[in-house]
Design an enzyme around this catalytic site. Structure first.
Site, PDB file in Angstrom:
ATOM      1  N   GLY A  71       0.796  -1.214   0.000  1.00  0.00           N
ATOM      2  CA  GLY A  71       0.000   0.000   0.000  1.00  0.00           C
ATOM      3  C   GLY A  71       0.830   1.267   0.000  1.00  0.00           C
ATOM      4  N   ASN A 150      -7.481   3.675   9.558  1.00  0.00           N
ATOM      5  CA  ASN A 150      -6.872   2.447  10.051  1.00  0.00           C
ATOM      6  C   ASN A 150      -6.876   2.338  11.576  1.00  0.00           C
ATOM      7  OD1 ASN A 150      -5.002   4.681   9.484  1.00  0.00           O
ATOM      8  ND2 ASN A 150      -3.446   3.385  10.399  1.00  0.00           N
ATOM      9  N   CYS A 318       2.631   0.555  11.804  1.00  0.00           N
ATOM     10  CA  CYS A 318       3.869   1.185  11.365  1.00  0.00           C
ATOM     11  C   CYS A 318       4.365   2.209  12.365  1.00  0.00           C
ATOM     12  CB  CYS A 318       3.668   1.861  10.003  1.00  0.00           C
ATOM     13  SG  CYS A 318       2.356   3.080  10.005  1.00  0.00           S
TER      14      CYS A 318
END
Length: 372
Positions: A71, A150, A318
């Site tokens: 992505g 997210n 992340c």
């Protein structure tokens, strides 16, 4: 020892057996997809079959699918000056939101002066008036708004994309979390980013879906992906992605049971912990996501839950290794002290009811002692 409870699907879905087997078969077959011999043609066949399958999911020609390493690369490919709708002017600036993934907030190839970051309300939503004001600038714009956040799971209002298209802007959506879980108009943007490992494919594969939009090559090289992305295709991961498209994580209907289980969990959570905060609860959300704060620091809660056999996260995977407050919650106006207590729970499409029940018990055992 009790079986571990995995509730971090927004970080990565467990690899599907079918996706694993497809990847292994492609590894064993060997061959470079750019070679003309039989082995190369077999690899090319795997890639093109996957391309057609993914294109069909978005009702685009196979030529509108470019495979990437994931992505982040697909976002970087889309967010660049020079992107243009067929017959239209190249975009010169980027309009995005404060709650976007860091891969989008980085701005791609745009200079900081050419990036407009829109504020959000307490639920993480962009106001149409704010977008309209940003579109008043006559320079051709690329509007990038993620299909679903997210961290909170809040789904973007499809009307924002209609507003952007009506103003002549090229639209992009980071649909890494939304694809396969929801069906709405955000997935009909001109450019759509998807990632395989959120669906149960092996890590290392994603795609940029293009609808009548030209995108300059981000990686130049041997002319792979019809010149859009140089470098030998990751055939095993692409094979795994094609297999994952037939799995439950890529079927929006399979997530309805999860939505019911998540909603029941939040109701029970409010009864057990009346002071709990559930971020974005009043807005439409992904069916599997619940971002909560129970008063215990997230770092301590994650360690305690992990020792108790439960895998959750404090936000985006992340960023979870960094000691910092979520930029999403900051943009939503959440006080730092509360934001530092945020835990993201994200379930899968199968067995969610039992998973949430077990998680509620774990919270009672781990969090209650921390908040006394």
């Amino acid at each position: 020892m009790a079986e571990r409870l995995y509730l971090d699907w927004n970080a990565s879905a467990p690899t599907l057996a079918a996706a694993r087997d497809a990847a292994i078969a492609a590894l064993l077959a060997g061959g470079n997809a750019s070679s003309v011999h039989a082995e190369g043609r077999a690899s090319r066949g795997i890639v093109e079959t996957a391309r057609r399958a993914l294109g069909a999911r978005f009702a685009v020609s196979h030529e509108g699918v470019t495979f990437t390493s994931g992505g982040t690369e697909a976002n970087a490919m889309a967010l660049r000056p020079g992107v243009a709708r067929d017959g239209g002017p190249p975009v010169e600036r980027l309009v995005t939101a404060a709650t976007e993934h860091p891969a989008v907030l980085a701005g791609g190839g745009f200079a900081p002066a050419d990036v407009t970051i829109l504020p959000v309300d307490a639920l993480g939503r962009v106001a149409p008036e704010a977008l309209a004001a940003a579109l008043a600038d006559p320079r051709p714009a690329l509007v990038s708004l993620m299909a679903a956040n997210n961290e909170t799971g809040v789904v973007t209002n499809p009307a924002l994309f209609e507003l952007a298209r009506g103003a002549g802007a090229v639209t992009h959506t980071d649909a890494v979390q939304a694809f396969g879980r929801v069906e709405d108009a955000t997935l009909t943007a001109d450019l759509v980013t998807v990632s395989g490992h959120k669906l149960g494919a092996p890590p290392g594969v994603g795609a940029l879906i293009r609808r009548g939009v030209g995108v300059p090559a981000l990686i130049k090289g041997g002319g792979q992906e019809r010149g859009a992305r140089g470098g030998t295709e990751n055939v095993p991961a692409i094979a795994g992605l094609a297999a994952a498209l037939a799995g439950p994580a890529a079927d929006p209907h399979a997530w309805e049971e999860t939505r019911t289980a998540r909603d029941n969990f939040e109701t029970a959570l409010l009864e057990k912990f009346p002071k709990v905060t559930i971020f974005g609860r009043a807005a439409p959300r992904l069916p599997n996501t619940s971002l909560i704060a129970l008063g215990a620091p997230a770092e301590l809660a994650l360690i305690g839950l992990d020792l108790a056999g439960v895998a959750v996260s404090s936000g985006a995977a992340c960023s979870s290794g960094k000691v910092s407050v979520s930029h999403v919650l900051v943009a939503m106006g959440v006080p730092d002290a509360l934001a530092r207590c945020a835990i993201r729970v994200s379930a899968g499409p199968m067995g969610a009811a039992r998973a949430f029940e077990r998680f509620l018990v774990a919270l009672d055992e781990v969090i209650v002692p921390m908040t006394r």
